[in-house]
Design a protein around this motif. Sequence first.
Motif, PDB file in Angstrom:
ATOM      1  N   GLN A   1       0.805  -1.202   0.000  1.00 13.78           N
ATOM      2  CA  GLN A   1       0.000   0.000   0.000  1.00 13.78           C
ATOM      3  C   GLN A   1       0.842   1.258   0.000  1.00 13.78           C
ATOM      4  O   GLN A   1       0.460   2.260  -0.602  1.00 13.78           O
ATOM      5  CB  GLN A   1      -0.911   0.001   1.221  1.00 13.78           C
ATOM      6  CG  GLN A   1      -1.938  -1.108   1.199  1.00 13.78           C
ATOM      7  CD  GLN A   1      -2.811  -1.051   2.433  1.00 13.78           C
ATOM      8  OE1 GLN A   1      -2.425  -0.477   3.441  1.00 13.78           O
ATOM      9  NE2 GLN A   1      -3.977  -1.665   2.356  1.00 13.78           N
ATOM     10  N   VAL A   2       1.959   1.226   0.715  1.00 10.45           N
ATOM     11  CA  VAL A   2       2.847   2.384   0.803  1.00 10.45           C
ATOM     12  C   VAL A   2       4.263   1.933   0.479  1.00 10.45           C
ATOM     13  O   VAL A   2       4.769   1.004   1.102  1.00 10.45           O
ATOM     14  CB  VAL A   2       2.822   3.030   2.200  1.00 10.45           C
ATOM     15  CG1 VAL A   2       3.770   4.229   2.243  1.00 10.45           C
ATOM     16  CG2 VAL A   2       1.402   3.442   2.571  1.00 10.45           C
ATOM     17  N   HIS A   3       4.857   2.602  -0.497  1.00 11.89           N
ATOM     18  CA  HIS A   3       6.244   2.319  -0.860  1.00 11.89           C
ATOM     19  C   HIS A   3       7.080   3.535  -0.494  1.00 11.89           C
ATOM     20  O   HIS A   3       6.747   4.659  -0.896  1.00 11.89           O
ATOM     21  CB  HIS A   3       6.341   2.028  -2.350  1.00 11.89           C
ATOM     22  CG  HIS A   3       7.714   1.670  -2.815  1.00 11.89           C
ATOM     23  ND1 HIS A   3       8.402   0.582  -2.333  1.00 11.89           N
ATOM     24  CD2 HIS A   3       8.545   2.268  -3.706  1.00 11.89           C
ATOM     25  CE1 HIS A   3       9.584   0.512  -2.911  1.00 11.89           C
ATOM     26  NE2 HIS A   3       9.696   1.524  -3.755  1.00 11.89           N
ATOM     27  N   LEU A   4       8.151   3.306   0.264  1.00 18.53           N
ATOM     28  CA  LEU A   4       8.983   4.404   0.763  1.00 18.53           C
ATOM     29  C   LEU A   4      10.407   4.273   0.233  1.00 18.53           C
ATOM     30  O   LEU A   4      10.981   3.176   0.257  1.00 18.53           O
ATOM     31  CB  LEU A   4       9.013   4.383   2.292  1.00 18.53           C
ATOM     32  CG  LEU A   4       7.656   4.447   2.998  1.00 18.53           C
ATOM     33  CD1 LEU A   4       7.835   4.215   4.506  1.00 18.53           C
ATOM     34  CD2 LEU A   4       6.976   5.767   2.739  1.00 18.53           C
ATOM     35  N   VAL A   5      10.969   5.390  -0.200  1.00 16.58           N
ATOM     36  CA  VAL A   5      12.345   5.393  -0.702  1.00 16.58           C
ATOM     37  C   VAL A   5      13.105   6.545  -0.055  1.00 16.58           C
ATOM     38  O   VAL A   5      12.753   7.715  -0.248  1.00 16.58           O
ATOM     39  CB  VAL A   5      12.391   5.538  -2.237  1.00 16.58           C
ATOM     40  CG1 VAL A   5      13.835   5.571  -2.720  1.00 16.58           C
ATOM     41  CG2 VAL A   5      11.634   4.390  -2.899  1.00 16.58           C
ATOM     42  N   GLU A   6      14.137   6.191   0.704  1.00 15.26           N
ATOM     43  CA  GLU A   6      14.967   7.209   1.354  1.00 15.26           C
ATOM     44  C   GLU A   6      16.115   7.626   0.437  1.00 15.26           C
ATOM     45  O   GLU A   6      16.581   6.844  -0.398  1.00 15.26           O
ATOM     46  CB  GLU A   6      15.565   6.673   2.666  1.00 15.26           C
ATOM     47  CG  GLU A   6      14.568   6.218   3.694  1.00 15.26           C
ATOM     48  CD  GLU A   6      14.389   4.718   3.685  1.00 15.26           C
ATOM     49  OE1 GLU A   6      14.057   4.135   4.733  1.00 15.26           O
ATOM     50  OE2 GLU A   6      14.593   4.119   2.611  1.00 15.26           O
ATOM     51  N   SER A   7      16.592   8.841   0.652  1.00 14.70           N
ATOM     52  CA  SER A   7      17.774   9.338  -0.042  1.00 14.70           C
ATOM     53  C   SER A   7      18.416  10.424   0.803  1.00 14.70           C
ATOM     54  O   SER A   7      17.809  10.909   1.760  1.00 14.70           O
ATOM     55  CB  SER A   7      17.401   9.893  -1.427  1.00 14.70           C
ATOM     56  OG  SER A   7      16.507  10.975  -1.298  1.00 14.70           O
ATOM     57  N   GLY A   8      19.649  10.768   0.459  1.00 10.13           N
ATOM     58  CA  GLY A   8      20.314  11.870   1.134  1.00 10.13           C
ATOM     59  C   GLY A   8      21.398  11.479   2.118  1.00 10.13           C
ATOM     60  O   GLY A   8      22.061  12.335   2.694  1.00 10.13           O
ATOM     61  N   GLY A   9      21.567  10.179   2.337  1.00  8.56           N
ATOM     62  CA  GLY A   9      22.617   9.749   3.239  1.00  8.56           C
ATOM     63  C   GLY A   9      23.998   9.964   2.648  1.00  8.56           C
ATOM     64  O   GLY A   9      24.145  10.323   1.474  1.00  8.56           O
ATOM     65  N   GLY A  10      25.014   9.756   3.479  1.00 10.82           N
ATOM     66  CA  GLY A  10      26.373   9.915   2.986  1.00 10.82           C
ATOM     67  C   GLY A  10      27.363  10.035   4.109  1.00 10.82           C
ATOM     68  O   GLY A  10      27.053   9.747   5.271  1.00 10.82           O
ATOM     69  N   ALA A  97       9.638   5.381   7.964  1.00 12.63           N
ATOM     70  CA  ALA A  97       8.527   4.470   8.227  1.00 12.63           C
ATOM     71  C   ALA A  97       7.210   5.231   8.170  1.00 12.63           C
ATOM     72  O   ALA A  97       7.170   6.438   8.415  1.00 12.63           O
ATOM     73  CB  ALA A  97       8.696   3.810   9.594  1.00 12.63           C
ATOM     74  N   ALA A  98       6.142   4.512   7.856  1.00 10.98           N
ATOM     75  CA  ALA A  98       4.817   5.121   7.775  1.00 10.98           C
ATOM     76  C   ALA A  98       3.783   4.244   8.462  1.00 10.98           C
ATOM     77  O   ALA A  98       3.926   3.016   8.501  1.00 10.98           O
ATOM     78  CB  ALA A  98       4.422   5.328   6.311  1.00 10.98           C
ATOM     79  N   PHE A 113       5.026   0.100   7.410  1.00 15.66           N
ATOM     80  CA  PHE A 113       5.675   0.299   6.120  1.00 15.66           C
ATOM     81  C   PHE A 113       7.054   0.923   6.342  1.00 15.66           C
ATOM     82  O   PHE A 113       7.185   1.897   7.098  1.00 15.66           O
ATOM     83  CB  PHE A 113       4.822   1.215   5.231  1.00 15.66           C
ATOM     84  CG  PHE A 113       3.426   0.706   5.040  1.00 15.66           C
ATOM     85  CD1 PHE A 113       2.378   1.220   5.796  1.00 15.66           C
ATOM     86  CD2 PHE A 113       3.159  -0.306   4.135  1.00 15.66           C
ATOM     87  CE1 PHE A 113       1.083   0.755   5.637  1.00 15.66           C
ATOM     88  CE2 PHE A 113       1.866  -0.789   3.970  1.00 15.66           C
ATOM     89  CZ  PHE A 113       0.836  -0.259   4.722  1.00 15.66           C
ATOM     90  N   TRP A 114       8.041   0.352   5.665  1.00  8.45           N
ATOM     91  CA  TRP A 114       9.433   0.770   5.871  1.00  8.45           C
ATOM     92  C   TRP A 114      10.141   0.953   4.542  1.00  8.45           C
ATOM     93  O   TRP A 114       9.878   0.225   3.568  1.00  8.45           O
ATOM     94  CB  TRP A 114      10.189  -0.273   6.695  1.00  8.45           C
ATOM     95  CG  TRP A 114       9.692  -0.372   8.094  1.00  8.45           C
ATOM     96  CD1 TRP A 114       8.641  -1.114   8.550  1.00  8.45           C
ATOM     97  CD2 TRP A 114      10.220   0.305   9.233  1.00  8.45           C
ATOM     98  NE1 TRP A 114       8.487  -0.923   9.901  1.00  8.45           N
ATOM     99  CE2 TRP A 114       9.442  -0.068  10.345  1.00  8.45           C
ATOM    100  CE3 TRP A 114      11.276   1.208   9.422  1.00  8.45           C
ATOM    101  CZ2 TRP A 114       9.687   0.428  11.637  1.00  8.45           C
ATOM    102  CZ3 TRP A 114      11.520   1.688  10.690  1.00  8.45           C
ATOM    103  CH2 TRP A 114      10.729   1.304  11.787  1.00  8.45           C
ATOM    104  N   GLY A 115      11.071   1.903   4.502  1.00  7.69           N
ATOM    105  CA  GLY A 115      11.956   2.046   3.373  1.00  7.69           C
ATOM    106  C   GLY A 115      13.139   1.111   3.495  1.00  7.69           C
ATOM    107  O   GLY A 115      13.265   0.368   4.473  1.00  7.69           O
ATOM    108  N   GLN A 116      14.030   1.173   2.519  1.00 10.96           N
ATOM    109  CA  GLN A 116      15.173   0.255   2.486  1.00 10.96           C
ATOM    110  C   GLN A 116      16.334   0.765   3.322  1.00 10.96           C
ATOM    111  O   GLN A 116      17.274   0.019   3.578  1.00 10.96           O
ATOM    112  CB  GLN A 116      15.632   0.054   1.027  1.00 10.96           C
ATOM    113  CG  GLN A 116      16.546   1.137   0.477  1.00 10.96           C
ATOM    114  CD  GLN A 116      15.842   2.456   0.202  1.00 10.96           C
ATOM    115  OE1 GLN A 116      14.614   2.536   0.214  1.00 10.96           O
ATOM    116  NE2 GLN A 116      16.612   3.494  -0.078  1.00 10.96           N
ATOM    117  N   GLY A 117      16.285   2.029   3.736  1.00 10.99           N
ATOM    118  CA  GLY A 117      17.345   2.598   4.566  1.00 10.99           C
ATOM    119  C   GLY A 117      18.407   3.331   3.767  1.00 10.99           C
ATOM    120  O   GLY A 117      18.643   3.029   2.595  1.00 10.99           O
ATOM    121  N   THR A 118      19.025   4.298   4.419  1.00 14.38           N
ATOM    122  CA  THR A 118      20.130   5.047   3.813  1.00 14.38           C
ATOM    123  C   THR A 118      21.221   5.225   4.860  1.00 14.38           C
ATOM    124  O   THR A 118      20.944   5.542   6.017  1.00 14.38           O
ATOM    125  CB  THR A 118      19.652   6.404   3.255  1.00 14.38           C
ATOM    126  OG1 THR A 118      20.724   7.048   2.564  1.00 14.38           O
ATOM    127  CG2 THR A 118      19.131   7.326   4.346  1.00 14.38           C
TER     128      THR A 118
END
Length: 124
Positions: A1-10, A97-98, A113-118
């Motif tokens: 139902q909810v797809h999450l994508v993280e970005s911005g890590g480093g 997470a949502a 619902f969880w993203g894959q992590g960054t």
Amino acid sequence: QVHLVESGGGLVQSGGSLRLSCAASVRTSGSYAMGWFRQAAGKEREFVAAIRGSGTRTYYADSVKGRFAISRDNAKMTAYLQMNSLKPEDTAVYYCAARPGMDASTTRQDYGFWGQGTQVTVSS
């Protein structure tokens, strides 16, 4: 139902800043509260910050209060985590997470619902 994508890590030096983003795609209508959690190597996943579905209230772990800020842009279906004054102990994989509804939670188990992590790495 909810797809999450993280970005911005480093990789950043101690005292530096990073801004994480979490883009959500939602197949069902309704509001979702959002949270950020992190997991350092060999440790449990822990709460970092959360925001109500309306964006009117935020919650923070004591360890990041005053340094991190969570926000959201519902029109863009994106949540953010602004991280300032970073410390080496902030090094971890950060997860978005949502959970359905307006009410945010500081409890990991309340989010479905969880993203894959960054990865965020802070060097000393």
